[in-house]
Design a protein around this motif. Structure first.
Motif, short mmCIF file in Angstrom:
data_model
loop_
_atom_site.label_atom_id
_atom_site.label_comp_id
_atom_site.label_asym_id
_atom_site.label_seq_id
_atom_site.Cartn_x
_atom_site.Cartn_y
_atom_site.Cartn_z
N VAL A 172 0.87 -1.18 0.00
CA VAL A 172 0.00 0.00 0.00
C VAL A 172 0.90 1.23 0.00
O VAL A 172 1.66 1.46 0.94
N VAL A 173 0.82 2.01 -1.07
CA VAL A 173 1.72 3.15 -1.28
C VAL A 173 0.91 4.44 -1.26
O VAL A 173 -0.16 4.52 -1.87
N GLY A 174 1.41 5.44 -0.55
CA GLY A 174 0.76 6.75 -0.51
C GLY A 174 1.59 7.80 -1.23
O GLY A 174 2.78 7.99 -0.92
N LEU A 175 1.02 8.46 -2.22
CA LEU A 175 1.71 9.48 -3.01
C LEU A 175 1.09 10.85 -2.72
O LEU A 175 -0.09 11.06 -3.02
N PRO A 176 1.83 11.79 -2.13
CA PRO A 176 1.28 13.12 -1.84
C PRO A 176 0.88 13.85 -3.12
O PRO A 176 1.64 13.90 -4.09
N ARG A 177 -0.30 14.40 -3.12
CA ARG A 177 -0.82 15.15 -4.26
C ARG A 177 -1.49 16.43 -3.75
O ARG A 177 -1.79 16.56 -2.58
N ARG A 178 -1.70 17.38 -4.67
CA ARG A 178 -2.37 18.63 -4.28
C ARG A 178 -3.51 18.93 -5.24
O ARG A 178 -3.47 18.56 -6.42
N LEU A 179 -4.52 19.59 -4.72
CA LEU A 179 -5.66 20.03 -5.52
C LEU A 179 -5.38 21.44 -6.02
O LEU A 179 -5.24 22.37 -5.23
N GLN A 180 -5.25 21.58 -7.32
CA GLN A 180 -4.92 22.87 -7.90
C GLN A 180 -6.15 23.49 -8.54
O GLN A 180 -6.82 22.86 -9.35
N HIS A 181 -6.44 24.73 -8.15
CA HIS A 181 -7.60 25.43 -8.69
C HIS A 181 -7.39 25.75 -10.16
O HIS A 181 -6.29 26.14 -10.58
N ILE A 182 -8.42 25.57 -10.97
CA ILE A 182 -8.35 25.80 -12.41
C ILE A 182 -9.04 27.12 -12.72
O ILE A 182 -10.19 27.36 -12.30
N SER A 183 -8.36 27.98 -13.45
CA SER A 183 -8.95 29.27 -13.80
C SER A 183 -10.15 29.07 -14.72
O SER A 183 -10.17 28.14 -15.54
N SER A 184 -11.14 29.94 -14.59
CA SER A 184 -12.39 29.78 -15.34
C SER A 184 -12.19 29.90 -16.85
O SER A 184 -12.94 29.32 -17.63
N GLY A 185 -11.17 30.63 -17.28
CA GLY A 185 -10.96 30.81 -18.71
C GLY A 185 -10.16 29.72 -19.37
O GLY A 185 -10.00 29.72 -20.60
N ARG A 186 -9.66 28.79 -18.59
CA ARG A 186 -8.81 27.75 -19.16
C ARG A 186 -9.66 26.71 -19.90
O ARG A 186 -10.71 26.28 -19.41
N LYS A 187 -9.21 26.31 -21.06
CA LYS A 187 -9.92 25.31 -21.86
C LYS A 187 -9.77 23.94 -21.23
O LYS A 187 -8.68 23.53 -20.86
N SER A 188 -10.88 23.21 -21.11
CA SER A 188 -10.84 21.87 -20.50
C SER A 188 -10.31 20.85 -21.51
O SER A 188 -10.56 20.96 -22.72
N LEU A 189 -9.57 19.88 -21.01
CA LEU A 189 -8.99 18.82 -21.85
C LEU A 189 -9.80 17.55 -21.69
O LEU A 189 -10.21 17.20 -20.58
N PRO A 190 -10.01 16.80 -22.78
CA PRO A 190 -10.83 15.58 -22.70
C PRO A 190 -10.18 14.45 -21.92
O PRO A 190 -10.84 13.48 -21.57
N SER A 191 -8.88 14.58 -21.63
CA SER A 191 -8.19 13.50 -20.92
C SER A 191 -7.97 13.78 -19.44
O SER A 191 -7.49 12.92 -18.71
N THR A 192 -8.32 14.97 -18.99
CA THR A 192 -8.04 15.39 -17.61
C THR A 192 -9.26 15.16 -16.72
O THR A 192 -10.39 15.40 -17.14
N ALA A 193 -9.01 14.70 -15.51
CA ALA A 193 -10.08 14.54 -14.52
C ALA A 193 -10.24 15.85 -13.76
O ALA A 193 -9.26 16.42 -13.27
N TYR A 194 -11.47 16.35 -13.67
CA TYR A 194 -11.77 17.58 -12.96
C TYR A 194 -12.62 17.27 -11.73
O TYR A 194 -13.46 16.36 -11.75
N PHE A 195 -12.39 18.05 -10.68
CA PHE A 195 -13.02 17.78 -9.40
C PHE A 195 -13.70 19.03 -8.87
O PHE A 195 -13.33 20.15 -9.20
N ALA A 196 -14.70 18.80 -8.04
CA ALA A 196 -15.40 19.89 -7.34
C ALA A 196 -15.41 19.58 -5.85
O ALA A 196 -15.18 18.44 -5.43
N ARG A 197 -15.69 20.63 -5.07
CA ARG A 197 -15.67 20.49 -3.61
C ARG A 197 -17.08 20.68 -3.07
O ARG A 197 -17.83 21.54 -3.54
N LYS A 198 -17.42 19.88 -2.07
CA LYS A 198 -18.73 19.99 -1.44
C LYS A 198 -18.53 20.15 0.06
O LYS A 198 -17.80 19.39 0.68
N GLU A 199 -19.18 21.16 0.62
CA GLU A 199 -19.10 21.42 2.06
C GLU A 199 -20.40 20.96 2.71
O GLU A 199 -21.49 21.32 2.28
N SER A 200 -20.27 20.16 3.77
CA SER A 200 -21.44 19.66 4.48
C SER A 200 -21.07 19.34 5.92
O SER A 200 -20.08 18.63 6.17
#
Length: 765
Positions: A172-200
């Motif tokens: 079991v391996v843990g790789l540190p990663r970071r969530l980088q905010h994407i600017s609204s004007g940036r064109k989305s790529l068909p191969s990239t995974a995009y994420f959203a945040r939900k507060e509850s």
């Protein structure tokens, strides 16, 4: 010799005799993807991401994509999907191949190898709504305590290291990663995974969004994120402190989750011995060379006079002659004064918009050994503010600055040794001279060897120097081409590299009839973080209210005057209206009833705050109730101290300080310090000195993979080289010291191509 058995982040998993529990809940469906994907993906690196995003659009169930499935004998790209037993499997198509749906069939769980099944069940676990767990393109993540940090959890098949028929090793391996905010004007790529945040409920969760929903999120101005690797070493070090705790939590919860499917597993244990011959060997610049150091001023803010900087350095380092570079015609070595660090000019650094001055520095001072030193010692948090370059000089007794100067001078001494080829035996006696060291780090491939008591380098980017490497190795009876192919073959068998892929990074040690690769074992030491936190938790850390209950610990938290619980039971003192015959019985029963009332009070607290810190518990109305229950008395100023109440938890090992804590941790956490090794070629490295931290680091395990000469390989001289400090106390390095010298050579003389290397200094064959 100290010997210690420690659990590690490798699971020993027992294959179940039947899959009845899985079969009653799920059916396993296998989709076969077109064979042409192998060829298409080699020519287009975006193919894999496009396939993943298309699958996410169509499959509303846990699934996992495997590129090397051999269920039918031939290697294929397939998708395994877990559907609830009552659902009809979906039809899957890909935009890349619009000819029709892909073949799909249900298969039995026993047909799937255990590693693939566990990888699929990991997806199930992380999609099940567990707090802070989420998936993206069938990868699994755990959200960290920092708002932009997460840990990518990967399972690696380690079965080749375990021979039991019904058990399998899963790393079991843990790789540190970071969530980088994407600017609204940036064109989305068909191969990239995009994420959203939900507060509850005061908690934050992350989820992947479908490609078809991206435009909607942008129109609604909802923030989008992508997951990236860390580029800043400072940020990576901060995240590293949490990796062990997160891995421990995942392993504990995932193991319990597997039990529900009839799959039993436990953490593997390794037996380590302490390497006793790790002594710091001090390196004094004045001993290396008595010549003076020329100091040059390259600060961006020169409001503070340069002469004051020279005076400060002379006070901090009285044993070294410090002079202004303007007063020396031909300096032998230089110290470059700065008010910034190299990391400040990286992509997300405070000075990222400025021109990086280090290229110019390398050009100006390539003819001599030099070392930079920043006189701006503002904390890391200041690098997020615009006033970063507004600073005052450190005080004469500032310990952090004194340490920085000591480290800078030691680094300069090492560069002096390399540049002028000074005696290895005299200045670096722990460097094993019988070995050749080769490091490839993406762009650079560099070789270090010792000859005539001097360190030499070969830059293997130069084809003419590759000939020198082959000549050196042939003298030792080693064929580089054969050994390199053996390294690649081993990595491919372990799934660490794709067929045809070349190695981008490696560390190799070569000796007489010996070829060793130094590589991460993809394992970490697994400390008992639950016990550590219970014993050493800060008063501000929220813990389970259940863990705060004291009645089950009556014998531990009571005073010596209190009768043991067994005596209270034997005398019947806990029965209603029991007669009390002495003051001791009265005091003991009164304390027992206080603990009983306190635990009942915690049950009420739990209804509103299932997790609470000690600080929160001892404030406001909660603290008033605790004062009433334990009949606490104010001091002469009318203040109610928490000391007596906190003492109950300190008797349980919580909130302990200094010597109290050190005594309790000795047997369980002594491996946190020093160098340890086992008889399988593995080792770990902790700090040189005892630490007052909470032991959240899960130290990575490194491995000597011997491809030639295993029968006579001994790691003692290499481990001793790890223990050598020279330049950066009080922490050991992860690798033998020769690899640090290679890094110094690359950083000082190879990094910028415009810098001319002094050919008569670094000998080539």
């Amino acid at each position: 010799m100290s010997t210690y058995a420690t659990p590690i982040t490798t699971l020993i998993v027992t294959r179940p005799t039947n899959f009845h529990r899985l079969e009653t809940r799920y059916k396993l469906v296998r989709y076969e993807l077109p064979e042409i994907l192998y060829r298409v993906s080699k020519n287009n690196c975006m193919t894999y991401g496009q396939v993943q995003n298309s699958l996410y659009e169509q499959l509303d169930c846990p699934y996992k994509l495997f590129k090397h499935d051999r269920l039918d004998g031939d290697e294929k790209w397939v998708v395994y999907a877990l559907y609830p037993r009552y659902l009809v499997p979906a039809t899957v198509m890909l935009p890349l191949f619009p000819d029709g749906a892909f073949p799909a069939r249900e298969i039995a769980f026993e047909q799937l190898d255990l590693y693939s099944l566990l990888s699929l069940l990991q997806i199930v676990y992380c999609r099940s709504g567990q707090a802070r767990h989420f998936t993206g393109q069938d990868l699994c993540y755990v959200l960290g305590k920092h708002t932009d940090a997460c840990l990518q959890i990967e399972l690696l098949d380690g079965s080749s290291e375990y021979t039991e028929e019904d058990e399998q090793e899963i790393k079991v391996v843990g790789l540190p990663r970071r969530l980088q905010h994407i600017s609204s004007g940036r064109k989305s790529l068909p191969s990239t995974a995009y994420f959203a945040r939900k507060e509850s409920n005061r908690t934050s969760s992350i989820f992947q969004i479908k490609q078809s929903d991206i435009d909607l999120y942008k129109r609604c101005k909802e923030p989008l994120y992508e997951i990236c690797a860390y580029t800043s070493s400072c940020a990576l070090r901060a995240i590293e402190e949490e990796v062990g705790k997160q891995l421990y939590g995942f392993l504990s919860d995932f193991s319990m989750n597997l039990v529900g499917y009839g799959i039993i597993c436990h953490a593997k244990t390794r037996l380590f011995d302490r390497f006793e011959s790790c002594e710091q060997e001090p390196l004094s610049l004045s001993l290396v060379s008595p010549a003076s150091i020329a100091v040059f001023d390259h600060r961006l803010n020169q409001a503070v006079p340069f002469q004051l900087c020279l005076t400060l350095l002379a006070h901090v380092a009285p044993d070294v002659q410090i002079v202004s570079g303007a007063n020396i015609a031909q300096p032998e070595r230089a110290l470059i004064l700065q008010d910034y660090d190299q990391e400040d000019f990286e992509q997300r650094g405070i000075l990222a918009e400025h021109l990086n001055p280090f290229a110019e520095l390398f050009y100006l001072y390539s003819h001599l050994p030099w070392q930079s030193l920043s006189v701006n010692i503002k904390p890391e948090s200041a690098k997020k503010t615009h006033g970063y370059l507004d600073y005052v000089l450190p005080k004469l007794d500032d310990q952090d600055f004194c340490m920085n100067v000591e480290m800078a001078l030691a680094q300069l001494a090492l560069k002096d040794i390399l540049y002028y080829q000074r005696s290895v035996q005299q200045h670096l006696p722990s460097l094993p001279q019988e070995y050749i060291f080769i490091r490839k780090d993406h762009t650079y491939e560099t070789l270090l060897y010792v000859e005539n008591d001097a360190i030499n380098f070969l830059d293997l980017r130069d084809a003419s120097q590759v000939v020198g490497r082959d000549d050196l190795l042939s003298r030792l009876g080693v064929d580089w081409v054969a050994m390199y192919e053996k390294m690649l073959e081993t990595a491919r068998k372990r799934g660490e590299m794709e067929p045809g892929q070349e190695s981008a990074c490696y560390d190799v040690i070569v000796g007489p009839d010996l070829f060793v690769e130094l590589k991460p074992a993809n394992e970490r030491v697994l400390y008992r973080y639950d016990e550590i936190i219970r014993r050493d938790a800060s008063m501000d850390v929220a813990v389970s209210v259940e863990d705060l209950k004291l009645l089950p610990h009556y014998d531990d938290v009571g005073t010596a005057y209190c009768l043991p619980f067994s005596t209270l039971m034997r005398r019947g003192l806990l029965e209603p209206h029991a007669p009390l015959r002495s003051k001791r019985e009265l005091a003991s029963l009164n304390f027992y009833r206080q603990l009983e009332a306190y635990d009942a009070f915690l049950d009420e607290v739990k209804r509103h705050d299932p997790l609470i810190s000690f600080s929160r518990l001892t404030q406001g109305a909660y603290w008033e109730e605790i004062i009433r229950i334990f009949e606490l008395q104010p001091d002469k100023h009318g203040y109610y101290s928490r000391g007596q109440f906190k003492g109950y938890y300190q008797k349980r090992g919580w909130f302990c300080k200094g010597k109290e804590k050190a005594g309790g941790r000795h047997h369980r956490l002594e491996m946190y310090e020093g160098v340890w090794y086992d008889d399988a070629g593995n080792y770990i490295v902790g700090p040189q000195q005892p630490s007052n931290q909470r032991h959240l680091h899960a130290h990575p395990i490194w491995h000597f993979a011997v491809y030639q000469g295993a029968e006579h390989f001994e790691s003692a001289s290499l481990l001793r080289s790890i223990g050598a400090q020279y330049a950066r106390p009080p922490q050991y390095r992860l690798h033998p010291y020769a690899f640090h010298l290679i890094d110094l050579y690359v950083e000082s003389w190879l990094r910028y191509s415009c810098v001319k290397i002094k050919e008569e200094v670094f000998l080539t064959l």
